[in-house]
Write an enzyme that holds these catalytic residues in place. Sequence first.
Site, PDB file in Angstrom:
ATOM      1  N   LYS A  88      50.199 129.607  52.312  1.00  0.00           N
ATOM      2  CA  LYS A  88      50.337 131.058  52.470  1.00  0.00           C
ATOM      3  C   LYS A  88      51.748 131.549  52.160  1.00  0.00           C
ATOM      4  O   LYS A  88      51.943 132.669  51.718  1.00  0.00           O
ATOM      5  CB  LYS A  88      49.934 131.483  53.883  1.00  0.00           C
ATOM      6  N   GLU A 110      48.394 142.476  58.465  1.00  0.00           N
ATOM      7  CA  GLU A 110      47.432 142.282  59.541  1.00  0.00           C
ATOM      8  C   GLU A 110      47.099 140.804  59.566  1.00  0.00           C
ATOM      9  O   GLU A 110      47.238 140.095  58.570  1.00  0.00           O
ATOM     10  CB  GLU A 110      46.183 143.136  59.323  1.00  0.00           C
ATOM     11  N   SER A 376      45.347 122.377  51.561  1.00  0.00           N
ATOM     12  CA  SER A 376      45.965 123.693  51.767  1.00  0.00           C
ATOM     13  C   SER A 376      46.895 123.783  52.969  1.00  0.00           C
ATOM     14  O   SER A 376      47.827 124.578  52.964  1.00  0.00           O
ATOM     15  CB  SER A 376      44.876 124.762  51.877  1.00  0.00           C
TER      16      SER A 376
HETATM   17  C1  LIG Z   1      44.495 130.750  55.603  1.00  0.00           C
HETATM   18  C2  LIG Z   1      44.133 129.388  55.218  1.00  0.00           C
HETATM   19  C3  LIG Z   1      43.053 129.125  54.335  1.00  0.00           C
HETATM   20  C4  LIG Z   1      42.128 130.187  53.834  1.00  0.00           C
HETATM   21  O1  LIG Z   1      42.713 131.169  53.058  1.00  0.00           O
HETATM   22  P1  LIG Z   1      42.521 131.242  51.472  1.00  0.00           P
HETATM   23  O2  LIG Z   1      43.072 132.562  51.105  1.00  0.00           O
HETATM   24  O3  LIG Z   1      41.058 131.111  51.195  1.00  0.00           O
HETATM   25  O4  LIG Z   1      43.269 130.118  50.886  1.00  0.00           O
HETATM   26  C5  LIG Z   1      42.833 127.812  53.957  1.00  0.00           C
HETATM   27  N1  LIG Z   1      43.604 126.794  54.406  1.00  0.00           N
HETATM   28  C6  LIG Z   1      44.627 127.013  55.248  1.00  0.00           C
HETATM   29  C7  LIG Z   1      45.436 125.850  55.717  1.00  0.00           C
HETATM   30  C8  LIG Z   1      44.932 128.307  55.681  1.00  0.00           C
HETATM   31  O5  LIG Z   1      45.951 128.510  56.531  1.00  0.00           O
END
Ligand SMILES: *Cc1c(COP(=O)(O)O)cnc(C)c1O
Length: 392
Positions: A88, A110, A376
């Site tokens: 993010k 938000e 992610s």
């Molecule tokens: C917020 C988040 C997501 C989901 O958000 P996307 O916009 O779909 O990437 C996925 N993995 C993690 C670790 C997150 O913090």
Amino acid sequence: MYNINDKGYYGEFGGAYIPEMLYPNVEELRQNYLKIMAEPSFKEEFDQLLKDYVGRPSPLYLAKRLSEKYNTKIYLKREDLNHTGAHKINNTIGQILMAQRLGKKRIIAETGAGQHGVATATVCALMGMECIVYMGEIDIARQAPNVARMKMLGAKVLPALSGSRTLKDATNEAIRDWINNPVNTHYIIGSVVGPHPYPDMVARFQAVVSEEIQWQLQEKEGKSTPDYVVACVGGGSNAAGAFYHYLENTDVKLIAVEAAGKGIHSGESAATSILGKEGIIHGSKTLLMQTDDGQITEPYSISAGLDYPGVGPMHAHLYKTGRAEFISITDDEAMTAGLELSQLEGIIPAIETAHSLAIFDHKKFKEDDVVVINLSGRGDKDLQNYIDYFKL
Ligand SMILES: *Cc1c(COP(=O)(O)O)cnc(C)c1O
């Protein structure tokens, strides 16, 4: 073909369906974002911060034990090693630089689970900008550690007291704020959702992920293209980043992983593409879960980051055209995969990410396939969930 057109649409999805009062704000951004991103000084500062502050490039790691277990070649793109623990931050760094160049002094956002709120509060502290994060009153109570982080970083967390007092009510408050403060305020949206140009702008900031995968694979495999790229999808920003430079190369197969919650047809899920119908949410036309008369259905997933009733317009298009394969993974499958990665590779993933690690029972790969999974985020934030689930 799979990326955005000059009208702000991915095929039939996207656009900007916004109240007239918001038009000047969104239009100012639309007219300037590509110009600003193309400025050499912007690119230089963005790259420098990604390197020295976020810690990029994130490694592309060949997961040997995981590969052995599933008899294919699995690489993990380590977004979990970024500062603040997920992808993010790539987007919030980009947007704060954008806000500065647009002359904005005040940032609003938000947040539901608080992850985007923390990433936003972080870059506001970095730049010395005022930061206001709207959050549903219920979510504030549920996500105390992230609320504390935001406060410690100097952000003001304002409760949304209307409706169900969760994410959509916080979004309404943020939009109301932006309408009232059109000149000095930038609204940082946290995924590839919202009115054009947000989905495209956020995808471009996250595109650094696949840009790196290309040269990292070139070094390791002697070719810049994998056979598969896999990513979980909430709104779709980490997937957009991992797919971006491969969108038009159909030799690279794309797999988007959604949260099936307690099962796709259990009534408690967030498998948006599969269950969704065309509709408008947060300013863009996309696929969203709704009742026959168009009421948005409450999504459910054990992971707060995938618990979203819509999906970004890029992914709606990838689904509709069949460019990406969509697989849904239940809570139980994700939790099991999270534990497995921890014990096979010594990496505790975020529960969102664990969904994309659970595809191997649904999808068979060949021994010589190169499969890149976008890791992610890290699982520190989810420890209590893992403890409760596995009775650790
Ligand atoms: C917020 C988040 C997501 C989901 O958000 P996307 O916009 O779909 O990437 C996925 N993995 C993690 C670790 C997150 O913090």
